[in-house]
Structure formats: structure tokens, C-alpha cells
Design an enzyme around this catalytic site. Structure first.
Site, PDB file in Angstrom:
ATOM      1  CB  SER A   1      34.251  73.306  13.190  1.00 51.11           C
ATOM      2  OG  SER A   1      35.543  73.773  12.861  1.00 51.11           O
TER       3      SER A   1
ATOM      4  CG  MET B   1      23.914  75.136  15.294  1.00 49.15           C
ATOM      5  SD  MET B   1      22.665  74.080  15.740  1.00 49.15           S
ATOM      6  CE  MET B   1      21.703  75.090  16.937  1.00 49.15           C
ATOM      7  CG  ASP B   2      29.808  71.716  10.755  1.00 48.63           C
ATOM      8  OD1 ASP B   2      30.734  71.856   9.966  1.00 48.63           O
ATOM      9  OD2 ASP B   2      30.144  70.678  11.739  1.00 48.63           O
ATOM     10  CD  GLU B   3      33.454  77.910  11.158  1.00 49.10           C
ATOM     11  OE1 GLU B   3      33.501  76.856  10.449  1.00 49.10           O
ATOM     12  OE2 GLU B   3      34.446  78.570  11.374  1.00 49.10           O
TER      13      GLU B   3
ATOM     14  CB  ALA C   1      22.571  72.971   9.545  1.00 49.93           C
TER      15      ALA C   1
END
Lengths: 290, 248
Positions: B170, B165-167, B162
Site C-alpha cells: 500500500s 505485505m499489504d501495508e 499478510a
């Protein structure tokens, strides 16, 4: 005896040396510990005493060998010792039992807010409705074995990696990563996690990384589900309302909403200590493993 | 309530940008904010810098990862793709810029580190590199989880995927359209990633609308036979401000 005690003191293995070994020449011991190997003949005149003394010397050799091997293995973890003595080494004559460190307890990096909250919840635990969950860096051996026999294909098992592995949320240094403790209420099926995000969890400068928030939500909802049996995350749906400032304390509350067969539906909120600010809202689906 | 606060700030920035560009017609959302993708990329990925780039091969990378990395490196030379350097903290990426008013937090602490570079020991934590394609607004992340990212024994923690993916979302969101804060993240996990193996994350920017960037991602094995997870993310667009020179 003091010399021997000091020599063995560093490292986690503690060996109680019997009084008979006082008779050993001091030089012999120093030579052995320097060379890290023991040849029974080298210890000189003392070896001529057979029986108990000779056996204890061999054990002494085993301990030194083990210490040498252990130094290699212990590079990356701290606190627990999970390795078995290498083949060929003798048993220790006596050693203290090593207990894994429980990370769900206050440490110097915890802020005042976190400590206050912790005390409040510990008071709630007194009447038995709430329970504090201990938290370890490595999966307990039994869980490991259970999981491996059920899910892991032997071709993918890498022994070396398995021994070095650590629970993700406990992998960072004290105060810099995830500082958290969990409390569980069995009746309400509610899990509360008091969380303080450290400097190494940064995303946008000054705020906690969205992924770090996702991790703590996943861990909390996961523990909520594990109370019903081993479960894995199937879905995670997170709505970020406000960014969480770094090093602040938040309360992650996770509630089991319903169960449908093997699926568990869990809702989760991340709020400030005074419950006035809602930072994040999430829902998760976990799947029970049979 | 905070979201409207964000939007108020964003609108202010937007107005400022319009004034600067003398009320040019809005052709593209990103350009209306005053910076094109090229200028963003140039600032974000400095070519000559003393800062250490962590997105480079090391001894812990598995052969799959190394070969795919070489493939993409070739593509950066021929055109289209850019390798995004990975510094220890996001502050190093945005030198000279700061967050809009109201969001700056004062801190005397120095040891900040971006979450996905929290474990610097080679091969123990996140090993990843992100390649970005500016014109098609898509990116690819090569990700290898180390033993410190374990969840279920022998597999990577769901939270670590997670976070990865967020990184990637971003970085893509920022370069594609100044997306700054995550608004929502929806992840559907399909299979577990074994520790030490390669996962390839393909991200696509679906649309940019109403100051929000919508992206989708699929994490799978190199041969695309195993899908590890699918996800979608929404990011808020927010323009960073120039830091006044005397404060630097």
C-alpha cells in the site's frame, strides 16, 4: 483474618488463611508484606508454636514470594495465569483454579448488530447442528507441547518469549481490534465468523486495513481446517470487491471445498449482515501436518 | 459494481487533472493524475514534523535488523533510497487531503490507528521500517514479528505476514502511482517465521496499467537462504482530493 484476605485479594492468587494465623501479631504480618521476604524468626512470639503454625508461615512466605514474582510476569497478559510457582516456593494451601478467559462471548464493545447475530446463531446451536467455538488468548498448553515436539528446533526456542506469546487475533484491547466469534457446522463443514473491526484496524482512513481482513480470513479458514486436524496455511488468494467500513459487522463464511491428500481447499466470503453486499472473496489452501 | 463506481470517480479526477495540465500528452500514468512521485513523496514523508515516527530503532530490534537498517540509512544519504516514516494513523500521512466523494465516512471517534501500529508496546507486535526507491519503483521492508503476533506456537501468524505485505504494498503503491485500495492479494507461504527474527520483504512494481498497479513481493531471511513467502498484489489508482481550507 479480614486484613490477610484483603492483602492477598489483589492479584489473581487467592489464599484462604486458616484461623490459627489470627494468633500472629498484626505488626509482624504488616512488616513481612512490606519487606516482601519472610524470615521465620521475625514473626516473633507466634513462631514459638511449632507444628502446623510454623508450616503455615512458611507457606505464607512462599505465597508472598510468588506474588512478587507473579507481578513481574503478569505485565502483558490478563485473564489467565499460566505460570508455575517459582522453584523454592511452597504450594499454596488452597487457591481457586484459574480458568482462561473465553473471548468468543459478548462484551460491552459489541454493537447491537453483532449481538443480534450472536443470539440468532446461539439459537441454531440448540439443536446440535451448529457449535460455538471458544477462543483463548494463548495456545492451550497441550497444543503447545505437541507442536513444539513435532516442529520446533530446540535451538530456536526462547522460553521467555514462549511464555509471553499470545494469539495474534486476540492481542488487541477490547473493542479496538478484532471482535469475533466463530460457529461451526460439522455436517456442512462450514465455519461462520461474526466479525466487527475496531478502530485500531484502520488502513485507508475510515476503512478496515486489507491486512486485517486477510488476517480474519486466515483465522477463519484456519479454524475450518483445524476441525480436520492441525493444518497450516500454504496459499491465500483474496479478491477485495468493496472496502469494509470500520466498526461495522460482517459475516465471514468459510467452506471446505475439497480434500486432496494432505491439502485442503477452502473458499471464503465476507458479506454484510443482510447478505446484500459482498465485500471480499477468498480461496485458501491449507496443508495438514502429519 | 463497486469497481466501476471507483473507476467512474477515478475518471472524473483524471479529467480534472487533464484540464489542469491543459491536455498535455500522457507520458506517464502517474503524471497524468497530476502528481509526480517526487511531490507525492514530499507530501507523504514530511521532513520536519511533530508527529511520532514509529519506524525507528528501539531496544527490541534484533542485531540483524539494526545492522541492515544502518546499511539502508547509508543508502538514503548517498542517493536513491528514502526512508518512509511510520505514523500512528494514515490520516497523519495525508494531512490536508481527503478521499474522493462517495468514500468519506463521517465519524466522531478519534482513536484511529493503522493496523500495523495497533500494538505500540516495544517489541511485542509489528516492528518494521520501509525504504522506498522512487526511480526504480521498488521498496524493502525490514520486519520483525513480536510475541503478540503468534499463530503456531513460536512462529508468526500467517495473517500478520499478510498484513505486513499489504501495508508495504500500500505504501509503495501510493508513492509509485497513487494506488489506494487493495484489489487483490495472492500469498504463497513457504516457511514459518520464528517470532523475534528478521524477515526482509522485497517489493517490486511490475507494471501500471488501466488504473491498476501490479506488484510482487518476496519475504525471505537476511541471508536469502530461507524463503518465507511470495506474493503479488494489485492496487487501484485513486487520486486524493484537497481538503477545502475551512474544514481543516
Amino acid at each position: 483474618m479480614d486484613l490477610l484476605w484483603e492483602e492477598f485479594q489483589h492479584g489473581q492468587t487467592k489464599v484462604k488463611v486458616g484461623s490459627h494465623l489470627r494468633a500472629l501479631s498484626r505488626r509482624a504480618i504488616e512488616r513481612n508484606s512490606r519487606n516482601h521476604r519472610v524470615s521465620v524468626r521475625e514473626t516473633g512470639r507466634a513462631i514459638e508454636r511449632k507444628g502446623i503454625l510454623e508450616r503455615r508461615l512458611e507457606k505464607h512466605a512462599g505465597v508472598l514470594m510468588e506474588k512478587k514474582n507473579a507481578k513481574k510476569e503478569r505485565k502483558n497478559d490478563s485473564g489467565e495465569v499460566f505460570h508455575e510457582p517459582p522453584a523454592g516456593a511452597q504450594r499454596l494451601f488452597s487457591s481457586e483454579k484459574v480458568i482462561p478467559k473465553d473471548y468468543g462471548l459478548p462484551n460491552p464493545s459489541w454493537s447491537k448488530d453483532l449481538r443480534l447475530l450472536f443470539d440468532q446463531f446461539m439459537k441454531k446451536c440448540e439443536d446440535g447442528s451448529w457449535k460455538r467455538l471458544p477462543s483463548y488468548r494463548q495456545n492451550p498448553t497441550q497444543t503447545l507441547k505437541d507442536f513444539q515436539t513435532r516442529f520446533v528446533d530446540p535451538r530456536f526456542m526462547n522460553e521467555e518469549q514462549v511464555s509471553k506469546a499470545q494469539q495474534f487475533s486476540r492481542s488487541l484491547e477490547e473493542g479496538l481490534g478484532f471482535e469475533y466469534v466463530m460457529f461451526y457446522n460439522k455436517v456442512e463443514k462450514k465455519m461462520v465468523c461474526l466479525f466487527q473491526g475496531g478502530l485500531h484496524l484502520q488502513g485507508v482512513p475510515g476503512f478496515v486495513h486489507g491486512g486485517a481482513i486477510a488476517t480474519i480470513i486466515d483465522v477463519t479458514t484456519g479454524m475450518c481446517a483445524i476441525a480436520e486436524g492441525i493444518a497450516m496455511t500454504a496459499n491465500l488468494n483474496i479478491d477485495y470487491k468493496k472496502p469494509i467500513p470500520l466498526c461495522s459487522v460482517v459475516v465471514v463464511t468459510s467452506q471446505l471445498s475439497k480434500t486432496e491428500g494432505r491439502k485442503l481447499f477452502i473458499s471464503c466470503t465476507v458479506q454484510s449482515v443482510d447478505e446484500k453486499t459482498l465485500y471480499t472473496q477468498a480461496t485458501g489452501e491449507k496443508l495438514h501436518c502429519l | 459494481m463497486m469497481r466501476s463506481g471507483f473507476q467512474r470517480v477515478a475518471r472524473l479526477a483524471h479529467h480534472r487533472a487533464l484540464l489542469r495540465t491543459h491536455l498535455l500528452p500522457r507520458l506517464h500514468q502517474a503524471s497524468a493524475f497530476g502528481s509526480s512521485t517526487d511531490s507525492l513523496v514530499a507530501r507523504f514523508c514530511p521532513e520536519k514534523t511533530d508527529l511520532k515516527d514509529y519506524a525507528l530503532p528501539n531496544s527490541s530490534w534484533c542485531p540483524d535488523m539494526l545492522s541492515l537498517y544502518q546499511e539502508f540509512l547509508e543508502k538514503t544519504k548517498s542517493g536513491g533510497w528514502i526512508k518512509i516514516p511510520s505514523f500512528k494513523s494514515n490520516r497523519e500521512h495525508i494531512q490536508g487531503l481527503k478521499l474522493p466523494l462517495g468514500l468519506v465516512t463521517d465519524s466522531d471517534k478519534q482513536d484511529w490507528r493503522i493496523f500495523t501500529r495497533c500494538i505500540l508496546l516495544e517489541g511485542q507486535g509489528y516492528e518494521y521500517v520501509i525504504f522506498f526507491h522512487p526511480s526504480e519503483k521498488k521498496s524493502v521492508c525490514l520486519f520483525q514479528p513480536g510475541p503478540y503476533l503468534e499463530g503456531p506456537p513460536g512462529f508468526a501468524h500467517g495473517g500478520s505476514l499478510a498484513a505486513m505485505m499489504d501495508e508495504t504494498f500500500s505504501k509503495t503503491a501510493y508513492l509509485a502511482g497513487e494506488g489506494l485500495f487493495t484489489l487483490s492479494l495472492n500469498i504463497r507461504f513457504k516457511n514459518l517465521i520464528p517470532v523475534g527474527s528478521l524477515a526482509v520483504l522485497d517489493i517490486q512494481v511490475e507494471k501500471i496499467e488501466d488504473q491498476k498497479l501490479y506488484m510482487s513481493c518476496i519475504a525471505q531471511s537476511r541471508d536469502k537462504q530461507t524463503v518465507y513467502a511470495k506474493s503479488s498484489g494489485v492496487f487501484l489508482q485513486l487520486q486524493l482530493e484537497e481538503e477545502p481550507p475551512q474544514q481543516q
